[in-house]
Design an enzyme around this catalytic site. Structure first.
Site, mmCIF file in Angstrom:
data_model
loop_
_atom_site.group_PDB
_atom_site.id
_atom_site.type_symbol
_atom_site.label_atom_id
_atom_site.label_comp_id
_atom_site.label_asym_id
_atom_site.label_seq_id
_atom_site.Cartn_x
_atom_site.Cartn_y
_atom_site.Cartn_z
ATOM 1 N N HIS A 22 9.110 46.858 49.919
ATOM 2 C CA HIS A 22 9.435 48.062 50.691
ATOM 3 C C HIS A 22 9.001 49.325 49.940
ATOM 4 C CE1 HIS A 22 12.054 46.400 53.976
ATOM 5 N NE2 HIS A 22 11.729 45.347 53.259
ATOM 6 N N ASP A 114 13.764 54.285 55.131
ATOM 7 C CA ASP A 114 13.580 52.876 55.489
ATOM 8 C C ASP A 114 14.758 52.492 56.388
ATOM 9 O OD1 ASP A 114 13.616 50.011 55.454
ATOM 10 O OD2 ASP A 114 12.358 50.066 53.656
#
Ligand code: UDX
Length: 458
Positions: A22, A114
């Site tokens: 990520h 995110d």
């Protein structure tokens, strides 16, 4: 920097989820935003910042505690505990950080977050800021989880085919493992579906994909939410080469064995090496590891294999010594440099979304060996829709046997199918570069995003 420097300089706080798969894409997005004239502050957790082996000096970094400063073992198994504490501790800390930046004369205009941490959107809204979710997986996979959230996709799966708006017909085993093996990992499934829990309040939904790669899914999702494609989030130095200060592209929590890998590759002929990696998380069964090891040997190709420290004990006894003429096993490598190296002819991959985009952007054909999460869906697209690789067939135990692995590698390295796949790989590479190059689909979307942030202030 591309933008007129006299214009208002928007400030984005980029909030990363603390996992290698990520962090990489959100850091690259940050660099693209900075290149368009945006001031970027990247926020990560204390534990990650303490463990960075290689950082990106061009991006300002701030650290907040997630409540687990010494790390957390078994994060996936205990994901619910982890997320609850992160939300409680992290939302207070993120709020304080926003206040601190404001006091220091660097107020934030937008939070790019995110959506594994959907509460960041609520904080953005509380402060009157623009909220931009950044989806790190493929748009097809995002669409599947969105359909779970709305109830369009009912679980457990029933029937031989899954038919969903925005997606081609898929077989149950092409679905992400948390859906196909429904019930086995309730925590991760909730996390992925939870990305869309408050998406209707987001001002932007930025997706790490290329429009031309996933047109059908992107068109469908764009009708529901303000989605724009911004991928592939590959360092500029490997694609369009427009960002001059892109030398320090990595932001790694593992230490890459860079010099040794590059030197080893330099000594191998063009297109002769099979690169093998299963990313930062996947744990192979010991039997699978053994089958793959002998499959690599049977393929008779050179191979560079990343076996993370915690996986090493699963290698067959004496394998490294016995294959040292053909193979090189390392704990972590500079993957983008490896994929860009002319000695590499094929990538045996778990099909994590970053690895998939990186192989595609480097024009390296893949042998797909998906392990879990989104990887089975990515493997389906790689083989059947993008025709950029072969999915290694598994037996009834779910294992890819040595003969199957060796056969797929040979097909790509030497076979007729390999020739077609290589041509397609070349085509996708060109397309990936065009998407982020001046006037490309992702470049235009990033420009639109930045222009709207600036316009808010004018
Ligand atoms: C996770 C999930 O497993 C994946 O399926 C999801 O799409 C994203 O989150 P991970 O398993 O780590 O990620 O795989 P991947 O998405 O491929 O990311 C791995 C990253 O680590 C890539 O950017 C790759 O370049 C990098 N890497 C990997 C290295 O730099 N060196 C290595 O030796 C191996």
């Amino acid at each position: 920097m591309e933008k007129d420097t006299s214009a208002y300089r928007a400030h984005c706080l980029v909030f990363a989820y603390p996992a290698q798969g990520h962090i990489n894409p959100i850091v690259e997005l940050s660099k693209r935003l900075k290149h368009k004239g945006v001031e970027v502050t990247l926020v990560t957790t204390t534990f990650i910042s303490k463990n960075i082996q290689k950082e990106v000096s061009s991006i300002a970094l701030e650290t907040i505690s997630d409540g687990f400063d010494e790390g957390m073992t078994g994060q996936i198994e205990n994901i619910q505990t982890y997320l609850e504490r992160f939300e409680r501790v992290g939302s207070k800390n993120l709020t304080e950080l926003l206040e601190k930046l404001s006091r220091s004369g660097r107020p934030v205009d937008c939070i790019v977050y995110d959506p594994f941490l959907p509460w960041a959107l609520d904080i953005a809204k509380k402060f009157g800021l623009v909220a931009a979710a950044f989806l790190t997986q493929s748009c097809a996979v995002d669409t599947i989880f969105y359909h779970v959230r709305t109830g369009e996709l009912k679980l457990p799966l029933r029937g031989p085919e899954v038919l969903l708006p925005g997606l081609p017909p898929l077989e149950p085993q092409d679905m992400p493992s948390f859906i196909y093996n429904w019930g086995s990992y309730p925590g991760p499934l909730d996390l992925l579906v939870g990305q869309f829990s408050n998406v209707e309040k987001a001002d932007w939904v930025l997706c790490n994909t290329i429009y031309e790669l996933e047109q059908e899914a992107v068109d469908w999702m764009s009708k529901i939410m303000p989605m724009r494609t911004v991928g592939p989030t590959i360092p500029s130095m490997f694609l369009d080469k427009r960002i001059e200060d892109d030398k320090d592209y990595g932001f790694s929590i593992f230490k890459p064995n860079t010099d040794a890998c590059v030197k080893w590759l330099n000594d191998r002929p063009k297109g002769s090496v099979v690169y093998v990696s299963f990313g930062s998380m996947a744990a192979l069964e010991a039997e699978q590891m053994e089958e793959l090891a002998w499959g690599l040997r049977m393929s008779n190709s050179y191979f560079l294999w990343v076996v993370r420290a915690e996986e090493e004990a699963k290698l067959p006894k004496n394998f490294v010594e016995e294959t040292s003429e053909k193979g090189f096993v390392v704990q972590w490598c500079p993957q983008l440099e490896v994929l860009a190296h002319e000695a590499v002819g094929c990538f045996v991959t778990h099909c994590g979304w970053n690895s998939t985009l990186e192989a595609l952007s480097s024009g390296v054909p893949m042998v797909a060996m998906p392990q879990w999460t989104d990887q089975s869906t990515n493997a389906k697209y790689i083989m059947d829709f993008w025709k950029m690789g072969l999915k290694a067939p598994a037996d009834e135990k779910g294992l890819v046997r040595r003969e199957a692995a060796a056969h797929c590698i040979r097909e790509i390295m030497e076979g007729e199918r390999g020739e077609v796949i290589k041509k397609n790989a070349f085509k996708w590479r060109k397309l990936a570069k065009e998407a982020v190059d001046k006037g490309g689909s992702s470049d235009k979307n990033i420009e639109e995003f930045v222009a709207k942030l600036v316009a808010r202030k004018s």
